[in-house]
Structures are given as C-alpha cells and as structure tokens.
Write a protein that holds these residues in place. Structure first.
Motif, short mmCIF file in Angstrom:
data_model
loop_
_atom_site.label_atom_id
_atom_site.label_comp_id
_atom_site.label_asym_id
_atom_site.label_seq_id
_atom_site.Cartn_x
_atom_site.Cartn_y
_atom_site.Cartn_z
N VAL A 2 25.68 -0.22 29.92
CA VAL A 2 24.97 0.64 30.88
C VAL A 2 25.97 1.40 31.75
CG1 VAL A 2 23.54 0.62 32.96
CG2 VAL A 2 22.86 -0.72 30.97
N LEU A 3 26.98 0.73 32.24
CA LEU A 3 27.93 1.38 33.14
C LEU A 3 28.78 2.42 32.41
CD1 LEU A 3 28.90 -1.73 35.28
CD2 LEU A 3 27.77 0.35 36.11
N THR A 4 29.12 2.13 31.16
CA THR A 4 29.93 3.10 30.41
C THR A 4 29.10 4.33 30.06
OG1 THR A 4 31.27 1.29 29.53
CG2 THR A 4 31.38 3.40 28.37
N SER A 5 27.89 4.10 29.56
CA SER A 5 27.01 5.24 29.24
C SER A 5 26.69 6.03 30.51
CB SER A 5 25.69 4.74 28.64
OG SER A 5 25.92 3.91 27.55
N GLY A 6 26.33 5.30 31.56
CA GLY A 6 25.97 5.96 32.82
C GLY A 6 27.13 6.75 33.40
N THR B 190 14.47 11.13 51.58
CA THR B 190 15.89 11.41 51.35
C THR B 190 16.58 10.28 50.59
OG1 THR B 190 16.30 10.52 53.56
CG2 THR B 190 16.19 12.92 53.35
N GLU B 191 15.96 9.10 50.59
CA GLU B 191 16.56 7.97 49.86
C GLU B 191 16.27 8.04 48.36
OE1 GLU B 191 15.71 4.07 51.28
OE2 GLU B 191 16.33 4.54 53.34
N PHE B 192 15.23 8.77 47.97
CA PHE B 192 14.90 8.81 46.54
C PHE B 192 16.04 9.46 45.76
CE2 PHE B 192 10.32 9.15 48.18
CZ PHE B 192 10.14 7.78 48.13
N ALA B 193 16.26 8.96 44.56
CA ALA B 193 17.43 9.40 43.78
C ALA B 193 17.09 10.43 42.71
CB ALA B 193 18.09 8.19 43.13
N ARG C 242 25.94 0.73 41.18
CA ARG C 242 25.33 -0.51 40.66
C ARG C 242 26.20 -1.73 40.97
NH1 ARG C 242 21.35 -0.29 36.85
NH2 ARG C 242 21.28 -2.51 37.33
N PRO C 243 26.33 -2.05 42.25
CA PRO C 243 27.16 -3.22 42.59
C PRO C 243 26.64 -4.51 41.98
CG PRO C 243 25.90 -2.43 44.50
CD PRO C 243 25.76 -1.40 43.44
N ASP C 244 25.35 -4.54 41.68
CA ASP C 244 24.79 -5.75 41.08
C ASP C 244 25.37 -6.04 39.71
OD1 ASP C 244 23.21 -3.26 40.55
OD2 ASP C 244 22.21 -4.57 39.09
N GLU D 163 19.59 7.98 37.02
CA GLU D 163 19.28 7.09 35.90
C GLU D 163 19.98 5.73 36.02
OE1 GLU D 163 19.63 9.70 32.27
OE2 GLU D 163 17.63 8.83 32.13
N LEU D 164 21.05 5.69 36.76
CA LEU D 164 21.72 4.40 36.98
C LEU D 164 20.99 3.56 38.03
CD1 LEU D 164 25.56 5.18 36.91
CD2 LEU D 164 24.39 3.37 35.64
N VAL D 165 20.61 4.19 39.13
CA VAL D 165 20.02 3.40 40.21
C VAL D 165 18.56 3.07 39.96
CG1 VAL D 165 21.67 4.21 41.92
CG2 VAL D 165 19.49 5.41 41.65
N LYS D 166 17.92 3.84 39.10
CA LYS D 166 16.49 3.55 38.89
C LYS D 166 16.29 2.21 38.19
CE LYS D 166 15.30 5.77 34.47
NZ LYS D 166 14.51 6.82 33.83
N GLN D 167 17.31 1.70 37.55
CA GLN D 167 17.18 0.41 36.87
C GLN D 167 17.39 -0.77 37.81
OE1 GLN D 167 19.56 0.33 33.29
NE2 GLN D 167 18.87 2.32 32.64
N LYS D 168 17.62 -0.49 39.09
CA LYS D 168 17.80 -1.58 40.05
C LYS D 168 17.05 -1.29 41.36
CE LYS D 168 19.50 -5.35 41.88
NZ LYS D 168 18.97 -6.65 41.52
#
Lengths: 548, 135
Positions: free
Chosen positions: B83-87, A52-55, B44-46, A62-67
């Motif tokens: 990244v944040l604007t595109s995302g 359930t945590e997988f995005a 993306r708080p980082d 696509e935003l969270v996969k980069q972190k």
C-alpha cells in the motif's frame, strides 16, 4: 459555508426533549422540535467534522481513506468511536460518530422504499408488514427531498407517483451512458440515480464538483450531510448541542418513564441531563446498546425490553457487486459516488428465481489508481506487482465501474446486538457485539443478482468482470433492532416510534424498521423520523412525560 | 524517518514491486524511496511498524526473493509495504500524468440529460414495474 457552529448556551436543568445522537434522524428531530418551541438538547459523542479536514480534494486521499476516513469504526479507531465486536458477524458495521452522523461518510444514494416493502408479509408471506404504507410516508419523503436538496429526474416508472426532485440529476457521464446502453440492450430498467448531492447551488450548499470522494466526506460541501442541512437552523432556533457526550444510561423515573440520560464528557466527567421526553437516534447498533445498558427496577431486561426484542432482528444489507472493465476511456474516477444510475428491474419478488424479495442495483464509479489496493498479503507477488502493476493500472484506471446489489435481508431474531461481556469503549462502557449470519435466501438472492449484473456488463461490452458475492465491509445500513408494530407483544415501538413499555421514549433511527427493504435507508430513516416527531409535536397535549 | 540503511533496503524492494516497464518508471526512478515514501509514511503512521517489519524481513539476500519471503511470512507487513509503495508512486505528479489521471480536481457538475433522454423513452414505454399497496 462553515459546517461547524459553536453556539453555546447554558443547558436548562430539565429540557422538554433530550435527543441522543446528532445524525440523520436526530438532526430531523432537533430541528423540528426547536422550531416548534420545544426546549431541546442533543447529546452527541462525536464532534463537528470541518470540511477542511476531508481529504477528497487532496493528493493523499486514497492513502488516508483506508484509515482516518474508513467507515468501519474498528479500523478508523477515532476518538469518537466505540469498538464493536464482530467476531461472530458475517458483515462489519459501518458508521460515523459526529455531528451529522453517518451522513458525513454516506454515499448519499437517495432511495424511497417501494410500496411492497411495507407489506412483505401480505405480499410474500415473509418478514412483517409495517404499521403504515408507502402512501402514508410519501409526503414526508417529499418534504425531506426538499430539505436535503435531492438531485434526480422525475418520471421513474419504478415508483407509483413517479417522484420529481428539487434539483436536476447529476451527470451520467461516460460511465452512465455506457451502462445504460447495456441495460437497454437487455430491455432492463434503469434510471438516473437520485442523490442527496446538489447538482446546482441550493441554499448554502454549492454544486457538486465531482471529486468522487462522497464516501470520505464532501470537501465541496455539496453533499447533504445534516451538519449542513439541519444543524445551523436548529441551533439558530435555540437547540442545545453537547458534543463529546457519550451516553452510558437512559434514566427512568418511578413510573418507569424515561427521565433523561447520564453521559460522560471528553474529560471523563459524568453528567446527568434531565428531560420530559427522550428521543433515541443512535443508529441500529448504538440504540439497542443504550437500551440494553439501561436496566432498572422498572425495566429489568433493559429499557422498554419486556419482549426481549431489543437488539434482535438486526439487518445489515449484505452487498454484492460486479465490476466491469472496458476498453473505452470512461473517466471513471469522476463523481458522483453517489449512484450514477439505479435499476429496479429485479426488485420485486419472483419465486421462480428460488428466493423471495429483491435488490436495488446502483452504478458507481471506481475511483483512482490506488483504489482498493490492499489485502495483497498471501496472493502471488506478480499478480499485483512487477510488470503487472503497470498493466493493471493501464487496463483498469478510468475504464471500470461497479453494479452494486443492495440485498434485502429478512428479519431473524437470532441476528442481534448484545452487550459484549468483556470489551468496553474508552469510557469503560460495555461495547456492542454483533451476532449476524447471512441467510440462505440472501445468499441465493445475491448470487442470482450478481449473475444478472455480470450480464449487464457483458451487454455493455465489458472486457473483463470481477464479482463479489458478499463484501464484508458493507454494513452501512443498521436496521431492525427495535422493531415498530401495532402489537406490544411482537414489537418494541408503535408506528410513531413511542416505546410500548415506555411511552415517552421515542425511537426514530433505523432500529425501528420492521423489514429492511432492498434500498439505501437514509431517505426512509429521515422521512420516518419527521413523521414521528411531527406526530409528537401535534399531540404534545396528550403525550406522556416524565415529571408530570 | 528512515535510516540510510533502511532506505537502501526499501529501494531494492520497491523496484521489485514497481519495476521500469510498460513505458513507466520504476519506483526508484519516480523518487519513491527518496521522497514520496516520506510523505506516505506521514499520511499513514499506523502502517509504519508493519512497514519497518517488512524491511527487516527483506533486508538480506536478493531483492526478488526477499519480497516473496515477506509475502509468505508476514502478510500484514507485505500489505503495508504494498500500500505504501503504490500510494507513494501515485503521489508523484509525473506518474499521474503518465497514467492519465488528473487526481481529485474539481470538475463542475453539468446537465447531460439531453444525451440520454431518448434512451429513457424506451424505459418509460415498458411501463410500471412496482407492486402497488394492497388495501
């Protein structure tokens, strides 16, 4: 089906076998040992990762996969991760710490090695022969393919036995058909890719829903990560699993045999688990790190390291790629991702190319609109933004795919894992440092293969092609740092994974690879682990053990 | 959460990055500065510190020049802004619909072997391509 199983039993003071690492190889060991009556405990520094945590099925994917779901632990910086110094490495190591290990985030390409991969010294006068052959490992490949529920098409002429698979292949879709047409024009080999992803429901796993998010954890549970394929049965059979257990040392008895491990729990409390046999399954970086950390009177250079080979011969498969963009709408965000096709056309050595050995090619989709939109800094603003932002999205989204090249890198003793003199993990344990340079042979190999991949795209009708000849974030395959071989003077473990210097220390992860092949290694890691552990089970009467 | 002042600065910068063109809405028209950036910053708080740094660098002057200034003086801040604007833009369902991207929705696997089995016959006819084990 839930992929978290919290069966807690009191740990025996001494177990028959202590396994370190709950990933691809450790899962095989624990499952096999528990089902054969051994008392077995596994120490895993990470935790369960609930599906359930997988995005991959969520808008923010696509935003969270980069972190959070990045495969590089130095980027992800999760609570289970340890830092790895890569200041002197051409390639970043990619891995995941948790129950299931890197199978949580792997692409699930299921690739047997080729017969020639086991005999590079005999055939090409480079590297080393493995102490066994393709035919020796073949039945274990078959067994693991059933256990993992591999999807693929039988009859591939790239292999001697043209293996068949328990499930039919995943769909090629528009991407696969487009690429295949190009390969056919050139008369080059292609075949539907084999993947440890269920194309149909199998066991408790549902069929693939083609989210294309394999590399960030499968939200459908269709991908064969070992938290799904092995751990439920292993725990039912009586295995003990300790999560959040970061091992800092493998202990030895007065005979120099492995006698257990010291680990630190997530409250910072140190524990000692005693064992008669220790199995190391912590990947090609974590395993040599632990061996180098485990110095003792009997093993002053690190555990089982009289040869000074522990940590050396690191191989990481430098990766090149050609991404083609097409006029046709190809729905190239759809999975599997996963390999849609593979090609072995240029796998075998042809010295007229100016290098030895070769590479497997894999065809992969290109994902969603954000894709790899990062690292803009320093490039002209209007290259990626302004009107070109919209033009690029319309040109590329759904219309591009990648031919990737898994380059075989040959063993080199100067490529190695050492202990960093200053950097530590969150428990104060010295972190690993990688010293790794891509060789001239590898660079020539990738350049040549990428040029052919460009031709494959051109033949398929690509309107533009972008290439990468060495992707820095590509070190998925951590291999070779505790080499297997018959000669104790030139290898760390024998063909069954038993350390020459410490025969009750069994190493079963990618560390033992004598050469790297040009294949994704999970199939071979798991088949070899099964072969090693089955040998242990069958020879338990004569197996040296601590405490005897 | 952004202050009103930060949001005003961001709105101008975001529209330079993603203008109204090619039949697509600008960042502002797609509610990026007013709605979707809030979600993206939460995911993306980082990236928040570098993003705020970009806003600080780009606070003054004409917007296009400010974006160029951010890119030339602080690549990390520019990456976060980009990244944040595109995302954020792609979080908007209306934008997804306009670009023809359904998002990560289930699309059950199916057997399409029949569409390529004839093509594979040629691969098989070309014969084995492996080197066998030397015994």
């Amino acid at each position: 089906m839930s992929n978290t199983h919290l069966i807690q039993r009191p740990l025996p003071e001494v177990v028959d076998v202590l396994v370190i690492g709950a990933g691809a190889s450790g899962s095989v060991a624990v499952s096999e040992l528990a089902q054969n009556g051994f008392s077995v405990a596994c120490l895993e520094q990470g935790d369960w990762t609930p599906a359930t945590e997988f995005a991959g099925d969520k808008p923010e994917w696509e935003l969270v996969k980069q972190k959070k779901w990045h495969p590089n632990p130095n980027v992800r910086q999760g609570p289970s991760d340890y830092p790895i110094n890569t200041d002197e490495s051409d390639v970043n190591p990619l891995l995941y710490n948790g129950v299931g290990g890197s199978t949580i985030l792997y692409a699930a390409h299921w690739c047997r090695m080729m017969p020639s991969d086991f005999q590079t010294r005999t055939l090409d006068d480079v590297g080393d022969d493995w102490p066994f052959t393709y035919e020796d490992l073949q039945p274990f490949y078959e067994e693991m393919e059933r256990t993992m529920g591999v999807s693929g098409l039988g009859g591939d002429p790239a292999y001697p036995d043209e293996p068949s698979f328990p499930l039919p292949p995943l769909p090629l879709g528009k991407v696969g058909l487009k690429a295949a047409a190009g390969m056919d024009k050139l008369g080059w080999h292609w075949w539907p890719g084999a993947n440890s992803i269920a194309s149909k429901e199998i066991g408790h796993r549902p069929a693939c829903l083609r989210y294309g998010a394999c590399l960030t954890g499968c939200p459908a549970g269709a991908k064969a990560s070992t938290d799904l394929t092995h751990w439920p049965d292993a725990l039912e059979a009586g295995a003990h699993l300790v999560t959040g257990a970061r091992v800092r040392e493998i202990t030895v008895d007065d005979k120099g045999l492995a006698s257990g491990a010291v680990y630190i729990d997530r409250d910072g409390v140190e524990h000692t688990q005693k064992a008669r046999i220790v199995v190391l399954a912590a990947n090609g970086v974590g395993t040599p790190r632990l061996m180098l950390l485990s110095k003792s009177e009997q093993h002053p250079n690190g555990l089982a390291n009289s040869t000074d080979l522990v940590g050396r011969r690191l191989m990481m498969h430098p990766y090149g790629a050609a991404v083609g963009t097409y006029e046709d709408e190809l729905e190239s965000w759809l999975g599997p991702a996963g390999q849609i096709l593979h090609s072995m056309e240029f796998y075998e050595t042809d010295k007229s190319r100016g290098f030895v050995r070769g590479a497997k090619w894999n065809l992969m989709p290109s994902g969603g609109p954000l894709g790899m939109r990062s690292g803009y800094g320093g490039r002209p603003v209007d290259e990626s933004f302004g009107v070109n932002f919209h033009k690029n999205v319309k040109r590329v989204l759904g219309r591009s795919f990648e031919w990737g090249v898994i380059a075989e890198d040959l063993p080199d003793e100067s490529n190695r894992v050492i202990l960093d003199p200053e950097l530590t993990d969150s428990d104060g344990i010295p972190a690993p440092k990688l010293l790794y340079k891509s060789s001239e042979n590898t660079e020539k190999l990738i350049k040549w293969h990428v040029a052919r991949a460009v031709e494959a795209h051109e033949a398929a009708g690509a309107t533009s092609i972008e290439t990468t000849e060495l992707m820095r974030d590509c070190g998925w395959h951590l291999l070779g740092t505790a080499k297997m071989g018959n000669d104790p003077k030139t290898s760390v473990v024998n063909q069954w994974g038993a350390a020459h210097d410490c025969p009750n220390l069994i190493i079963i992860d990618g560390s033992v690879f004598a050469t790297s092949s040009g294949m994704n290694p999970t199939a071979t890691i798991m088949a070899n682990a099964l072969r090693s552990i089955r040998h242990l089970v069958e020879n338990r009467a004569t197996q040296p053990m601590s405490g005897e | 959460m952004l202050t009103d002042e930060q949001r005003a600065v961001y709105s101008r910068l975001a529209d330079v990055l993603i203008p109204s063109a090619e039949g697509m809405p600008s960042a502002s028209e797609a509610d990026v500065p007013t709605k979707w950036i809030n979600d993206a910053l939460g995911y993306r708080p980082d990236l928040v510190p570098a993003f705020l740094q970009a806003l600080e660098i780009g606070a003054d002057g004409e917007a296009e020049a400010a974006v160029v200034r951010i890119n030339s003086t602080d690549s990390v801040a520019f990456d976060a802004l980009g990244v944040l604007t595109s995302g954020s833009y792609f979080l908007n369902p209306a934008v997804k619909e306009l670009i023809g991207y359904p998002g990560q929705v289930p699309s059950p696997a199916y057997d399409d072997t029949a569409t390529y089995i004839d093509m594979l016959a040629a691969v098989v006819e070309r014969g084995p391509i492996f080197r066998p084990t030397v015994t």
